[in-house]
Each structure stands twice: as C-alpha cells, then as structure tokens.
Motif scaffolding. Structure first.
Motif, PDB file in Angstrom:
ATOM      1  N   GLN A 181      25.934  32.402  -4.650  1.00  0.00           N
ATOM      2  CA  GLN A 181      25.532  33.849  -5.308  1.00  0.00           C
ATOM      3  C   GLN A 181      24.602  34.605  -4.576  1.00  0.00           C
ATOM      4  N   GLY A 182      24.290  34.529  -3.900  1.00  0.00           N
ATOM      5  CA  GLY A 182      23.127  35.465  -2.759  1.00  0.00           C
ATOM      6  C   GLY A 182      21.837  34.503  -2.791  1.00  0.00           C
ATOM      7  N   ALA A 183      22.031  33.254  -3.391  1.00  0.00           N
ATOM      8  CA  ALA A 183      20.808  32.417  -2.989  1.00  0.00           C
ATOM      9  C   ALA A 183      20.850  31.329  -1.972  1.00  0.00           C
ATOM     10  N   ALA A 184      20.094  31.345  -0.978  1.00  0.00           N
ATOM     11  CA  ALA A 184      19.755  31.286   0.304  1.00  0.00           C
ATOM     12  C   ALA A 184      18.913  29.548   0.125  1.00  0.00           C
ATOM     13  N   ILE A 185      20.081  28.292   0.300  1.00  0.00           N
ATOM     14  CA  ILE A 185      20.374  26.946   0.039  1.00  0.00           C
ATOM     15  C   ILE A 185      19.627  26.639   1.188  1.00  0.00           C
TER      16      ILE A 185
END
Length: 180
Positions: free
Chosen positions: A133-137
């Motif tokens: 969801q667009g979050a860089a993990i």
C-alpha cells in the motif's frame, strides 16, 4: 488509535504472552495496541525505558528521532501464535530510517526475546525490500513464514508518523491496513 494498557515488570514478555487469550476472537485478526505502564507509578514507559528494561541497547539516533511515545502491538497470527510489534511515534522520520539502517546489523539479536526469534535461523543473509500500500518495508526472513523482522515508516490517519517494527509480514500488513 485505540489502545489498552499493560504493566512492565519482571519477566514482562513471558507474563504478557501467557496472559493473552490464545483463542482468536476476531476473525479479521486485527492488531491490538497497548500502552506499557510502570507497574508502581502507572506512568507510561518511554521507548528508551522499555528497551533498557528489556536489556536492549538503546540507539541514540532512534531515541532522538522519536518523541519516545510508543505502542506495543499484538496480533493473533494465522498459526495461532502471538505476533509482536512496536509502533514508535516519530518527530524525524528521515533520521529514524537512517537509525534503522544502522540497527539492521544487530536488530535480530536485540529483539530476539521480544519478537521470539532465533537469530541463528535467519533465512535471508541481509534485509530485503518490499512495498505494501505504498509503504516501503525492509524485512529479514526466517524459515517459519510467520517469523520475520519487518519495519517501515508510515503516516497514519491521525497525521502522526510512526516507525512500525513487527515480527511477521502478516502483522505489518494488518497494522498498515488499520492505521494508514
């Protein structure tokens, strides 16, 4: 963010793990968020106090990037074991990401008791990249698919920025779904 409170003391993680109802009551497996309180004064612990109390070397860079406010997150995972995480409120997200990059060398050893990990069983040699969801993990795998170290920085619905650290991808995705 809805939360409950728990007290830190001797053998905190073991007592906390034993006290959580293992029977999944919520089919959506939503993460629960807890404030951690001093058992004698009832005052909320700071991030530095929690990490020191768990005998984890406090990273100066991370402490200065946060406002020392955090939540302990717990989720009942698909394997019916508890997954743990930290949501740390940030005042300097860029510095927090640099601190986390530096912490990657020792984070498995430092969080092994809190996240119930065996560092010798790491399946990936280094941290890898993912997005959700667009979050860089950033994450590091273990042989059990329900055990990892994942972290990201996200802006929540409430406008605050959090560093999220979890011990499973499932937990990370559930937190992102709930607060983003």
């Amino acid at each position: 963010v809805d939360s409950a409170s728990v007290s830190l003391g001797v053998n905190f993680i073991n007592r906390f793990n034993d006290s959580i109802n293992k029977e999944p009551l919520i089919s959506s497996r939503e993460p629960a968020l807890y404030k951690v309180l001093d058992p004698t004064s009832g005052r909320r612990y700071t991030l530095s106090e929690l990490l020191s109390g768990l005998l984890i070397q406090v990273l100066t860079e991370l402490s200065s990037a946060s406002n020392n406010s955090f939540y302990l997150s717990v989720i009942n995972k698909l394997d019916n074991k508890n997954g743990y995480g930290l949501l740390i409120e940030l005042n300097d997200p860029a510095s927090a990401l640099i601190a986390m990059g530096n912490w990657e060398r020792t984070i498995m050893q430092d969080l092994k008791d809190l996240f119930l990990l065996s560092p010798a069983k790491a399946a990936s040699a280094t941290f890898l990249d993912n997005t959700y969801q667009g979050a860089a993990i950033r994450y590091r795998n273990f042989p059990d698919p329900n055990l990892t170290i994942d972290y990201t920085v996200i802006v929540a619905k409430n406008g605050k920025t959090y560093l999220v650290i979890t011990n499973s991808r499932e937990h990370m995705y559930a937190i992102i779904d709930k607060i983003k």
